[in-house]
Structures are given as C-alpha cells and as structure tokens.
Design a protein around this motif. Sequence first.
Motif, PDB file in Angstrom:
ATOM      1  N   LEU A 119      34.597  29.920 -10.386  1.00  8.90           N
ATOM      2  CA  LEU A 119      35.664  29.068 -10.926  1.00  8.90           C
ATOM      3  C   LEU A 119      36.766  28.841  -9.902  1.00  8.90           C
ATOM      4  CD1 LEU A 119      36.003  30.415 -14.582  1.00  8.90           C
ATOM      5  CD2 LEU A 119      35.023  28.257 -13.830  1.00  8.90           C
ATOM      6  N   ARG A 120      37.114  29.874  -9.164  1.00 13.81           N
ATOM      7  CA  ARG A 120      38.151  29.742  -8.134  1.00 13.81           C
ATOM      8  C   ARG A 120      37.700  28.780  -7.050  1.00 13.81           C
ATOM      9  NH1 ARG A 120      38.330  34.777  -6.350  1.00 13.81           N
ATOM     10  NH2 ARG A 120      39.127  35.531  -8.314  1.00 13.81           N
ATOM     11  N   MET A 121      36.413  28.839  -6.676  1.00 17.73           N
ATOM     12  CA  MET A 121      35.885  27.953  -5.651  1.00 17.73           C
ATOM     13  C   MET A 121      35.876  26.505  -6.145  1.00 17.73           C
ATOM     14  SD  MET A 121      32.363  28.252  -3.482  1.00 17.73           S
ATOM     15  CE  MET A 121      31.302  27.935  -4.869  1.00 17.73           C
ATOM     16  N   GLU A 127      37.929  18.299  -4.864  1.00 22.44           N
ATOM     17  CA  GLU A 127      37.728  16.975  -4.268  1.00 22.44           C
ATOM     18  C   GLU A 127      36.293  16.756  -3.819  1.00 22.44           C
ATOM     19  OE1 GLU A 127      38.835  19.818  -1.041  1.00 22.44           O
ATOM     20  OE2 GLU A 127      39.728  19.334  -2.965  1.00 22.44           O
ATOM     21  N   LEU A 128      35.518  17.816  -3.717  1.00 20.68           N
ATOM     22  CA  LEU A 128      34.128  17.681  -3.295  1.00 20.68           C
ATOM     23  C   LEU A 128      33.200  17.289  -4.446  1.00 20.68           C
ATOM     24  CD1 LEU A 128      33.816  20.788  -0.958  1.00 20.68           C
ATOM     25  CD2 LEU A 128      34.225  18.417  -0.309  1.00 20.68           C
ATOM     26  N   THR A 131      30.416  13.716  -8.947  1.00 19.37           N
ATOM     27  CA  THR A 131      29.905  13.242 -10.224  1.00 19.37           C
ATOM     28  C   THR A 131      31.077  13.049 -11.186  1.00 19.37           C
ATOM     29  OG1 THR A 131      27.971  14.617  -9.817  1.00 19.37           O
ATOM     30  CG2 THR A 131      28.205  13.688 -12.023  1.00 19.37           C
ATOM     31  N   PRO A 132      31.320  11.807 -11.661  1.00 13.07           N
ATOM     32  CA  PRO A 132      32.484  11.579 -12.518  1.00 13.07           C
ATOM     33  C   PRO A 132      32.364  12.291 -13.872  1.00 13.07           C
ATOM     34  CG  PRO A 132      31.262   9.531 -12.169  1.00 13.07           C
ATOM     35  CD  PRO A 132      30.609  10.579 -11.347  1.00 13.07           C
ATOM     36  N   GLY A 133      31.183  12.339 -14.447  1.00  7.93           N
ATOM     37  CA  GLY A 133      31.003  13.000 -15.744  1.00  7.93           C
ATOM     38  C   GLY A 133      31.319  14.489 -15.658  1.00  7.93           C
ATOM     39  N   LEU A 134      30.889  15.109 -14.587  1.00  7.10           N
ATOM     40  CA  LEU A 134      31.132  16.550 -14.407  1.00  7.10           C
ATOM     41  C   LEU A 134      32.620  16.820 -14.223  1.00  7.10           C
ATOM     42  CD1 LEU A 134      30.063  19.420 -13.974  1.00  7.10           C
ATOM     43  CD2 LEU A 134      29.771  18.865 -11.558  1.00  7.10           C
ATOM     44  N   LYS A 135      33.276  15.966 -13.470  1.00  9.39           N
ATOM     45  CA  LYS A 135      34.714  16.144 -13.233  1.00  9.39           C
ATOM     46  C   LYS A 135      35.491  16.031 -14.545  1.00  9.39           C
ATOM     47  CE  LYS A 135      37.108  15.261  -9.065  1.00  9.39           C
ATOM     48  NZ  LYS A 135      37.358  14.399  -7.951  1.00  9.39           N
TER      49      LYS A 135
END
Length: 156
Positions: A119-121, A127-128, A131-135
């Motif tokens: 989670l910290r990573m 910014e890496l 995928t818009p759905g995942l973001k």
Amino acid sequence: MGPAANMRLEKCYFCSSTVYPGHGIMFVRNDSKNFKMKRNPRKLRWTKAFRRAAGKELTVDATLEFEKRRNVPVRYDRELMATTLKAMQRVQEIRSKRERVFARKRLLGKKEKERADVLRMVQKNAELITTPGLKERLQEKKILASQPAREDVEMA
C-alpha cells in the motif's frame, strides 16, 4: 524384537538429525559434543540451532522435555509400556498442534507487514498507475488521495 530394536540412535549435536550406527565420522569434544569442520550451527540457516535461535521454532514448551534421554533402567511392564506408547502419541499430537499455531502466528505478522509495504508503494508511485478504472477504485477505497488535474504552466 530383533537386533534392530537395540540399535543406538544418536542425535547429531550440529543439525539435530538422527545418526545411525556406522554412518559418518564423528569428532567428539571432551564434553561429549560432536563437531565437524568447526562451523557454528547457529550461523548455518538449515540447522535446528539456527531456527531456534532466530525464533522460527518452538524453544520453550513442556512437550520438548519428553524427548530428553533418561538413563534410569526400568523393569519391563506390559501395562507401563502400553500407557507410555499412548502418552507418546498424545504428546506428539499436542506438539504438532502447538507448532502449527506457532507457525501461523509467526507468519500472520509478515502478511500484514507485506500488505502495508505494498500500500505504501502504491501511494508513493501513484503516477505510474495508467489504468483509469484501477485508479478510480483505489481513490474510492481511499488508498489514493484524489489528486487535482495538473495544468502545465509555461514559464516565460
């Protein structure tokens, strides 16, 4: 009982495995400890000594006391032998159950730590994620903070 019943099986001081008669060369110190090649067993990761020193195996448990050698001769008694065998099986069941619980507790903290690291990573390198759905899903779960759209500003 045949001749195999009175075989003397030794425990290797170095690796805690069973040493059968006629196998291997043993270097015995004056205090009856067996060594080979002058290595420290607590530094070699495959030995019982390392696993116990590193906290990977049970070290303090009442069931481990039953494994100690007793040099007191006892007159043979069939009932005593039967009860001893039952007790040995029961002790083995208890020990295996305690070892499973110990291992589960030891690994439980590791899973939580790995999850926190992941989670910290993800938060650090948001910014890496392309995928818009995942973001969006990560922002809904509040793992990622919603970031305002950046506008490129030219400096004149």
